[in-house]
Design a protein around this motif. Structure first.
Motif, PDB file in Angstrom:
ATOM      1  N   UNK B  44       7.242  -3.254  14.640  1.00 19.44           N
ATOM      2  CA  UNK B  44       8.706  -3.254  14.802  1.00 19.44           C
ATOM      3  C   UNK B  44       9.386  -4.280  13.894  1.00 19.44           C
ATOM      4  N   UNK B  45       8.683  -5.368  13.560  1.00 21.38           N
ATOM      5  CA  UNK B  45       9.263  -6.411  12.705  1.00 21.38           C
ATOM      6  C   UNK B  45       8.252  -6.738  11.610  1.00 21.38           C
ATOM      7  N   UNK B  46       8.733  -7.284  10.485  1.00 24.88           N
ATOM      8  CA  UNK B  46       7.777  -7.690   9.444  1.00 24.88           C
ATOM      9  C   UNK B  46       6.887  -8.809   9.975  1.00 24.88           C
ATOM     10  N   UNK B  47       5.592  -8.745   9.674  1.00 22.86           N
ATOM     11  CA  UNK B  47       4.663  -9.794  10.115  1.00 22.86           C
ATOM     12  C   UNK B  47       4.049 -10.454   8.891  1.00 22.86           C
ATOM     13  N   UNK B  48       4.256 -11.769   8.780  1.00 24.30           N
ATOM     14  CA  UNK B  48       3.705 -12.479   7.626  1.00 24.30           C
ATOM     15  C   UNK B  48       2.190 -12.511   7.692  1.00 24.30           C
ATOM     16  N   UNK B  49       1.561 -12.236   6.561  1.00 23.28           N
ATOM     17  CA  UNK B  49       0.111 -12.317   6.481  1.00 23.28           C
ATOM     18  C   UNK B  49      -0.574 -10.986   6.726  1.00 23.28           C
ATOM     19  N   UNK B  50       0.118 -10.033   7.357  1.00 26.89           N
ATOM     20  CA  UNK B  50      -0.513  -8.747   7.664  1.00 26.89           C
ATOM     21  C   UNK B  50      -0.825  -7.936   6.396  1.00 26.89           C
ATOM     22  N   UNK B  51       0.119  -7.828   5.443  1.00 29.68           N
ATOM     23  CA  UNK B  51      -0.202  -7.047   4.229  1.00 29.68           C
ATOM     24  C   UNK B  51      -1.441  -7.564   3.518  1.00 29.68           C
ATOM     25  N   UNK B  52      -1.628  -8.897   3.528  1.00 32.39           N
ATOM     26  CA  UNK B  52      -2.788  -9.473   2.859  1.00 32.39           C
ATOM     27  C   UNK B  52      -4.070  -9.006   3.543  1.00 32.39           C
ATOM     28  N   UNK B  53      -4.049  -8.980   4.905  1.00 32.51           N
ATOM     29  CA  UNK B  53      -5.243  -8.557   5.644  1.00 32.51           C
ATOM     30  C   UNK B  53      -5.542  -7.084   5.361  1.00 32.51           C
ATOM     31  N   UNK B  54      -4.487  -6.278   5.258  1.00 31.21           N
ATOM     32  CA  UNK B  54      -4.678  -4.848   5.014  1.00 31.21           C
ATOM     33  C   UNK B  54      -5.120  -4.565   3.587  1.00 31.21           C
ATOM     34  N   UNK B  55      -5.105  -5.602   2.745  1.00 27.89           N
ATOM     35  CA  UNK B  55      -5.487  -5.415   1.348  1.00 27.89           C
ATOM     36  C   UNK B  55      -4.386  -4.742   0.550  1.00 27.89           C
ATOM     37  N   UNK B  56      -3.146  -4.917   1.017  1.00 27.64           N
ATOM     38  CA  UNK B  56      -2.012  -4.294   0.324  1.00 27.64           C
ATOM     39  C   UNK B  56      -1.652  -5.095  -0.922  1.00 27.64           C
ATOM     40  N   UNK B  57      -1.511  -4.415  -2.028  1.00 28.45           N
ATOM     41  CA  UNK B  57      -1.120  -5.084  -3.276  1.00 28.45           C
ATOM     42  C   UNK B  57       0.318  -4.735  -3.596  1.00 28.45           C
ATOM     43  N   UNK B  58       1.134  -5.771  -3.763  1.00 27.66           N
ATOM     44  CA  UNK B  58       2.556  -5.578  -4.030  1.00 27.66           C
ATOM     45  C   UNK B  58       2.804  -5.679  -5.527  1.00 27.66           C
ATOM     46  N   UNK B  59       3.181  -4.577  -6.125  1.00 27.64           N
ATOM     47  CA  UNK B  59       3.404  -4.579  -7.570  1.00 27.64           C
ATOM     48  C   UNK B  59       4.877  -4.751  -7.946  1.00 27.64           C
ATOM     49  N   UNK B  60       5.755  -4.902  -6.930  1.00 30.72           N
ATOM     50  CA  UNK B  60       7.185  -5.040  -7.247  1.00 30.72           C
ATOM     51  C   UNK B  60       7.455  -6.253  -8.149  1.00 30.72           C
TER      52      UNK B  60
END
Lengths: 397, 182
Positions: B44-60
């Motif tokens: 429901x809200x952005x969670x800091x650190x979660x994208x890193x755990x998911x292995x998400x790479x932000x190319x923006x």
């Protein structure tokens, strides 16, 4: 209770001794250099002295500015930096003392103070400001303003931390707005007196704010170095987390842009106007070798910090951010050198004199020694310890 | 593509439901440790650190940098083309290629291009607009915009196994585990 480990106090004690040693060696070195032939070496000695003095004074004043600013903006960066900033502004009495050589040799440095210099019609109109009595009196006015603000911040901060009474510094919060205005005005007029008046015919209304921005970024860079050095201690390691370095890196990025903006604006306006009263200042600084200093300044002061501080990952790693901080501190020296040096060398730039390189260590040694001594007295505050605990608890949830 | 055989799978993946962000974090960490790579989380809200755990790479950020460089080249190129090549004017006796005067427009086009790249790069890399997504097929997913945290292991994950993956998610203190149809 302060639970800071003895090892941190011992390390600050070591820093104090090393810095005092460097300062002493530097002072003896430049002193001997001067003594070899006082008459011949005195001008160079004073030019190097003014250059190095303005750099270290900038750290005292930048610390004061951020100390006041924190009361206006809030933010954890200010709580984390509290003691570092207080120790930085605590060096102001030393800087007042170190102003003595400049004051005693006013005529050597400042052309307008020499007999007959104010005879021209233009200079005659400036005499109401540029006269030795007023200039001398203003030294004390500036330092009185700065030292009063520094005393207010430090004493109220200490009282608040000791008693835990949140209202102990409510007066400072009320005064912070007026204080920051007064501070910036004092810095502006001080650098007009001490640096701009080296070439008294020239003037720029942008001049003061360029110094304010330069003092800001060099103070942040110095804080980054100190925080990175202190974090080897476990408790400081928690206080100066990667989020803290990210904050400092972002602030450095903003101040680097601010400095670039003001410096370039002054140049662009004078370049566009292209009138004889204003352009000589830049002509002296963009020719006869000085253009190389200017190019180095653009590279170190703007381009590299701009490119490096854009990267989030770099800002979060203390050891990488220290690298940028060192570049920024070197750039600040280039800035001051390029602002002041050409005033004495209209004939061109022939490489730095060895005193230009030694003097920042001679003055800086004493500055850092006093800084370390002040910080050692109370390296960490109760508020900071409480913050460490709160953050540790938040991380567990 | 190596995924072809998994794409033929009748389901999109398994959806685990949590009512607590820490359970979601623990689940994501366990899934990564188990070697899953095709995983998604919905909160429901952005969670800091979660994208890193998911292995998400932000190319923006990389795109924004390139956008900024393109803006610099465009802005300066435009000034240079107008003032030097196409319509040179003598202004105050200054050289046609007065770079000092070009700096401000160059800076502004840099900001313009970089910010437009940030907005549109974000939208495109997020795959937006996206009116349909398989997770909408699970009714309780609606609470994702309210008070529930969801975690999905996609069927195209090389480590995906219909039985084991379901068991794994159930072991992660999930409130429920559902099959997500395509």
């Amino acid at each position: 209770m302060n639970t800071i480990s003895d090892s941190s106090r011992a390390r600050l004690d070591g820093l104090m001794k090393v810095a005092a040693g460097v300062g002493l060696l530097g002072a003896i070195g430049v002193g001997l250099g001067l003594a070899q032939d006082v008459q011949a070496n005195k001008p160079q000695f004073l030019q190097s002295y003014l250059f190095a003095y303005l750099f270290w004074l900038g750290l005292s004043l930048g610390s004061l500015a951020f100390g006041i600013l924190h009361y206006l903006t809030g933010g954890r960066w200010g709580v984390r930096l509290e003691r570092i900033l207080q120790a930085g502004m605590g060096t102001l009495p030393l800087m007042l003392l170190l102003f003595l050589p400049i004051w005693m040799n006013m005529q050597e440095l400042y052309p307008w103070s020499r007999p007959g210099a104010m005879d021209s019609e233009l200079m005659h109109k400036k005499a109401f400001w540029l006269n030795t009595e007023g200039w001398t009196a203003r030294i004390f006015v500036y330092f009185a303003i700065w030292m009063f603000c520094a005393w207010l911040l430090t004493s109220r901060g200490k009282k608040k931390d000791a008693t835990g009474d949140e209202k102990a510094d409510s007066g400072v919060r009320f005064l912070a707005g007026p204080m920051i205005i007064l501070h910036v005005l004092a810095v502006t007029f001080a650098v007009i007196d001490w640096a701009m008046s080296l070439e008294p015919e020239w003037f720029s209304t942008m001049y003061g704010v360029i110094f304010v921005a330069g003092q800001g970024i060099s103070t942040l860079a110095f804080a980054v170095v100190i925080c990175a050095w202190l974090r080897k201690d476990e408790q400081f390691g928690k206080l100066f987390s990667s989020a803290h370095f990210h904050d400092l890196g972002t602030l450095m990025f903003a101040f680097s842009m601010f400095w670039t903006y003001t410096s370039f604006s002054q140049y662009l306006i004078i370049w566009s106007g292209n009138i004889a009263e204003e352009t000589p200042w830049y002509l002296h600084r963009t020719g006869h070798g000085w253009q190389n200093v200017a190019i180095a300044l653009v590279a170190l002061g703007w381009f590299l910090p701009f490119l490096l501080l854009m990267q989030r990952k770099l800002k979060q790693q203390a050891h990488l951010l220290v690298g940028v901080a060192v570049i920024v501190l070197v750039a600040r020296h280039f800035d001051l050198y390029w602002q002041i040096g050409p005033a004495f060398h209209h004939d061109g730039f022939h490489g730095p004199h060895w005193m230009d390189l030694a003097m920042p260590f001679a003055i800086g040694g004493f500055w850092v020694a006093l800084f370390a001594w002040l910080l050692k007295a109370r390296p960490i505050t109760n508020r900071q310890i409480a913050m460490i605990h709160a953050e540790a608890q938040a991380a567990h949830h | 593509m190596s995924h072809t055989q998994h794409d033929a799978s009748p389901i999109y993946g398994y959806l685990a439901e949590f009512d607590d962000k820490d359970a979601l974090f623990a689940c994501a960490q366990a899934a990564r440790a188990r070697g899953f790579t095709e995983i998604e989380a919905y909160t429901p809200t952005p969670l800091h650190g979660l994208p890193e755990i998911l292995g998400y790479k932000n190319y923006v950020p990389h795109l924004v940098f390139l956008g900024g460089v393109a803006g610099v080249l465009t802005g300066f190129g435009l000034c240079y083309w107008v003032s030097v090549l196409e319509y040179p004017l003598n202004i105050g006796g200054k050289p046609f290629n007065s770079w000092q005067a070009f700096v401000v427009p160059t800076f502004e086009t840099m900001i313009l291009f970089a910010s437009l790249t940030a907005v549109f790069g974000m939208i495109i890399l997020n795959g937006l607009p996206q009116p349909y997504h398989p997770v909408f097929n699970v009714e309780k997913f609606a609470r994702c915009s309210d008070d529930r945290f969801f975690f999905v292991v996609l069927s195209r994950d090389p480590k995906f196994d219909a039985h084991d993956t379901r068991r794994f998610l159930a072991d992660q203190k999930a409130l429920s585990v559902d099959e997500v149809p395509h």
